[in-house]
Write a protein that holds these residues in place. Structure first.
Motif, PDB file in Angstrom:
ATOM      1  N   ASP A   3       0.692  -1.303   0.114  1.00 15.95           N
ATOM      2  CA  ASP A   3       0.081   0.072  -0.060  1.00 15.95           C
ATOM      3  C   ASP A   3       0.900   1.237   0.036  1.00 15.95           C
ATOM      4  O   ASP A   3       0.352   2.321  -0.324  1.00 15.95           O
ATOM      5  N   ASP A   4       2.073   1.148   0.349  1.00 12.46           N
ATOM      6  CA  ASP A   4       3.004   2.236   0.591  1.00 12.46           C
ATOM      7  C   ASP A   4       3.564   2.641  -0.832  1.00 12.46           C
ATOM      8  O   ASP A   4       4.305   3.628  -0.850  1.00 12.46           O
ATOM      9  N   THR A   5       3.328   1.973  -1.891  1.00 12.73           N
ATOM     10  CA  THR A   5       3.867   2.683  -3.112  1.00 12.73           C
ATOM     11  C   THR A   5       3.050   3.915  -3.579  1.00 12.73           C
ATOM     12  O   THR A   5       1.782   4.270  -3.609  1.00 12.73           O
ATOM     13  N   PRO A   6       4.027   4.943  -4.018  1.00 20.53           N
ATOM     14  CA  PRO A   6       3.396   6.442  -4.003  1.00 20.53           C
ATOM     15  C   PRO A   6       2.969   6.419  -5.583  1.00 20.53           C
ATOM     16  O   PRO A   6       3.098   5.380  -6.299  1.00 20.53           O
ATOM     17  N   GLU A   7       2.343   7.283  -5.834  1.00 19.44           N
ATOM     18  CA  GLU A   7       1.707   7.793  -7.291  1.00 19.44           C
ATOM     19  C   GLU A   7       2.817   7.692  -8.305  1.00 19.44           C
ATOM     20  O   GLU A   7       3.772   8.358  -7.738  1.00 19.44           O
ATOM     21  N   LEU A   8       2.753   7.090  -9.353  1.00 22.91           N
ATOM     22  CA  LEU A   8       3.713   7.072 -10.307  1.00 22.91           C
ATOM     23  C   LEU A   8       3.262   7.549 -11.470  1.00 22.91           C
ATOM     24  O   LEU A   8       3.526   6.999 -12.659  1.00 22.91           O
ATOM     25  N   ALA A   9       2.589   8.770 -11.602  1.00 20.25           N
ATOM     26  CA  ALA A   9       2.301   9.275 -12.833  1.00 20.25           C
ATOM     27  C   ALA A   9       3.128   9.919 -13.938  1.00 20.25           C
ATOM     28  O   ALA A   9       2.961  10.027 -14.933  1.00 20.25           O
ATOM     29  N   GLU A  20      15.254   6.240  -5.133  1.00 18.54           N
ATOM     30  CA  GLU A  20      15.028   5.765  -3.719  1.00 18.54           C
ATOM     31  C   GLU A  20      15.288   4.267  -3.715  1.00 18.54           C
ATOM     32  O   GLU A  20      15.713   3.775  -2.674  1.00 18.54           O
ATOM     33  N   LYS A  21      14.498   3.495  -4.594  1.00 19.46           N
ATOM     34  CA  LYS A  21      14.679   2.113  -4.558  1.00 19.46           C
ATOM     35  C   LYS A  21      15.718   1.455  -5.138  1.00 19.46           C
ATOM     36  O   LYS A  21      16.334   0.202  -4.702  1.00 19.46           O
ATOM     37  N   THR A  22      16.468   2.120  -6.213  1.00 18.40           N
ATOM     38  CA  THR A  22      17.781   1.371  -6.542  1.00 18.40           C
ATOM     39  C   THR A  22      18.997   1.960  -5.816  1.00 18.40           C
ATOM     40  O   THR A  22      20.021   1.158  -5.695  1.00 18.40           O
ATOM     41  N   PHE A  23      19.074   2.874  -5.239  1.00 18.83           N
ATOM     42  CA  PHE A  23      20.172   3.308  -4.450  1.00 18.83           C
ATOM     43  C   PHE A  23      19.693   3.641  -2.969  1.00 18.83           C
ATOM     44  O   PHE A  23      19.700   4.825  -2.448  1.00 18.83           O
ATOM     45  N   PRO A  24      19.096   2.698  -2.280  1.00 19.37           N
ATOM     46  CA  PRO A  24      18.514   3.285  -0.673  1.00 19.37           C
ATOM     47  C   PRO A  24      19.688   3.623   0.056  1.00 19.37           C
ATOM     48  O   PRO A  24      20.600   2.986   0.197  1.00 19.37           O
ATOM     49  N   GLY A  25      19.397   4.592   0.930  1.00 22.71           N
ATOM     50  CA  GLY A  25      20.271   5.252   1.766  1.00 22.71           C
ATOM     51  C   GLY A  25      21.525   5.913   1.132  1.00 22.71           C
ATOM     52  O   GLY A  25      22.207   6.548   1.899  1.00 22.71           O
ATOM     53  N   GLN A  94       9.924  -4.562  -5.035  1.00 22.06           N
ATOM     54  CA  GLN A  94       9.271  -5.050  -3.868  1.00 22.06           C
ATOM     55  C   GLN A  94       9.896  -6.444  -3.680  1.00 22.06           C
ATOM     56  O   GLN A  94      10.181  -6.658  -2.527  1.00 22.06           O
ATOM     57  N   PHE A  95       9.965  -7.176  -4.621  1.00 25.27           N
ATOM     58  CA  PHE A  95      10.794  -8.821  -4.476  1.00 25.27           C
ATOM     59  C   PHE A  95      12.175  -8.669  -4.065  1.00 25.27           C
ATOM     60  O   PHE A  95      12.403  -9.142  -3.141  1.00 25.27           O
ATOM     61  N   LEU A  96      12.764  -7.557  -4.685  1.00 24.32           N
ATOM     62  CA  LEU A  96      14.198  -7.548  -4.468  1.00 24.32           C
ATOM     63  C   LEU A  96      14.448  -7.072  -3.111  1.00 24.32           C
ATOM     64  O   LEU A  96      15.213  -7.444  -2.210  1.00 24.32           O
ATOM     65  N   ALA A  97      13.374  -5.885  -2.668  1.00 27.65           N
ATOM     66  CA  ALA A  97      13.667  -5.496  -1.134  1.00 27.65           C
ATOM     67  C   ALA A  97      13.407  -6.527  -0.215  1.00 27.65           C
ATOM     68  O   ALA A  97      14.062  -6.741   0.816  1.00 27.65           O
ATOM     69  N   LEU A 121       4.289 -13.753 -12.334  1.00 28.94           N
ATOM     70  CA  LEU A 121       5.054 -14.833 -11.435  1.00 28.94           C
ATOM     71  C   LEU A 121       5.406 -14.004 -10.067  1.00 28.94           C
ATOM     72  O   LEU A 121       5.416 -14.376  -9.089  1.00 28.94           O
ATOM     73  N   LEU A 122       6.091 -12.819 -10.342  1.00 31.14           N
ATOM     74  CA  LEU A 122       6.693 -11.851  -9.183  1.00 31.14           C
ATOM     75  C   LEU A 122       5.328 -11.499  -8.388  1.00 31.14           C
ATOM     76  O   LEU A 122       5.522 -11.711  -7.267  1.00 31.14           O
ATOM     77  N   GLN A 123       4.154 -11.150  -9.041  1.00 29.62           N
ATOM     78  CA  GLN A 123       3.316 -10.842  -8.175  1.00 29.62           C
ATOM     79  C   GLN A 123       2.614 -11.803  -7.382  1.00 29.62           C
ATOM     80  O   GLN A 123       2.230 -11.762  -6.191  1.00 29.62           O
ATOM     81  N   PHE A 124       2.588 -13.008  -8.003  1.00 33.86           N
ATOM     82  CA  PHE A 124       2.054 -14.220  -7.236  1.00 33.86           C
ATOM     83  C   PHE A 124       2.916 -14.634  -6.077  1.00 33.86           C
ATOM     84  O   PHE A 124       2.377 -14.758  -5.014  1.00 33.86           O
ATOM     85  N   ALA A 125       4.138 -14.732  -6.456  1.00 32.16           N
ATOM     86  CA  ALA A 125       5.113 -14.937  -5.205  1.00 32.16           C
ATOM     87  C   ALA A 125       4.876 -13.973  -4.205  1.00 32.16           C
ATOM     88  O   ALA A 125       4.939 -14.283  -2.818  1.00 32.16           O
ATOM     89  N   LEU A 126       4.851 -12.419  -4.536  1.00 31.87           N
ATOM     90  CA  LEU A 126       4.585 -11.507  -3.410  1.00 31.87           C
ATOM     91  C   LEU A 126       3.069 -11.700  -2.656  1.00 31.87           C
ATOM     92  O   LEU A 126       3.096 -11.442  -1.446  1.00 31.87           O
ATOM     93  N   SER A 127       2.346 -12.026  -3.376  1.00 26.30           N
ATOM     94  CA  SER A 127       0.921 -12.518  -2.626  1.00 26.30           C
ATOM     95  C   SER A 127       1.028 -13.543  -1.821  1.00 26.30           C
ATOM     96  O   SER A 127       0.462 -13.358  -0.712  1.00 26.30           O
ATOM     97  N   LEU A 128       1.626 -14.500  -1.949  1.00 27.38           N
ATOM     98  CA  LEU A 128       1.875 -15.834  -1.391  1.00 27.38           C
ATOM     99  C   LEU A 128       2.693 -15.361  -0.106  1.00 27.38           C
ATOM    100  O   LEU A 128       2.118 -15.887   1.071  1.00 27.38           O
ATOM    101  N   LEU A 129       3.649 -14.616  -0.160  1.00 23.05           N
ATOM    102  CA  LEU A 129       4.386 -14.102   0.941  1.00 23.05           C
ATOM    103  C   LEU A 129       3.552 -13.281   1.891  1.00 23.05           C
ATOM    104  O   LEU A 129       3.604 -13.532   3.089  1.00 23.05           O
TER     105      LEU A 129
END
Length: 150
Positions: A3-9, A20-25, A94-97, A121-129
């Motif tokens: 739910d914390d994914t920002p708007e990406l328009a 932010e996601k590729t170079f965290p911190g 999200q999967f990599l995080a 498949l990535l979405q499915f794996a995330l939903s299972l997690l």
């Protein structure tokens, strides 16, 4: 999806999210990103990158979008208006995080081609997690505790 994914328009929102996601911190300068793009075979001036982050550039050429894709290691179409790959890239990040934090320790795919796992498949794996962590929370966190007497 989280739910914390920002708007990406807008292009600015997408590039800021990828930084932010590729170079965290890390505080990635326009010059450092420009050098990274150059190392990967593209061209993007540091000032143009800074102008994208500042929201001054909103309609770059396809070559600039491809350079952004090279720099971030994602499909360049992510940066297009109304991109169909935004959800795919977000799911992959999200999967990599979750891999980095240890929520996912490993995955093996049979019949996976050179492109890797599909977005579905990535979405499915995330939903299972997410389902499995939700079940642990509702069960008191551990199977060894047994039922509660509340």
């Amino acid at each position: 999806m989280e739910d914390d994914t920002p708007e990406l328009a807008t292009l600015q929102q997408k590039v800021a999210y990828m930084v932010e996601k590729t170079f965290p911190g890390e505080n990635v300068s326009g010059r450092a990103f420009s050098d990274l793009v150059k190392e990967r075979g593209g061209h993007l001036s540091h000032s143009y990158f800074s102008n994208i982050l500042a929201g001054k550039v909103t309609q770059p050429s396809e070559d600039i979008l491809k350079a952004l894709g090279l720099g971030f290691g994602v499909d360049w179409r992510f940066f297009k208006d109304e991109s169909e790959v935004v959800d795919d890239v977000v799911a992959g990040l999200q999967f990599l995080a979750k891999r980095r934090t240890g929520e996912i320790s490993g995955i093996a795919g049979r019949g996976v081609d050179d492109d890797g796992l599909s977005a579905e498949l990535l979405q499915f794996a995330l939903s299972l997690l997410e389902e499995s962590s939700g079940k642990k929370d509702s069960e008191g966190g551990s199977d060894a505790q047994g039922p509660s007497n509340s």
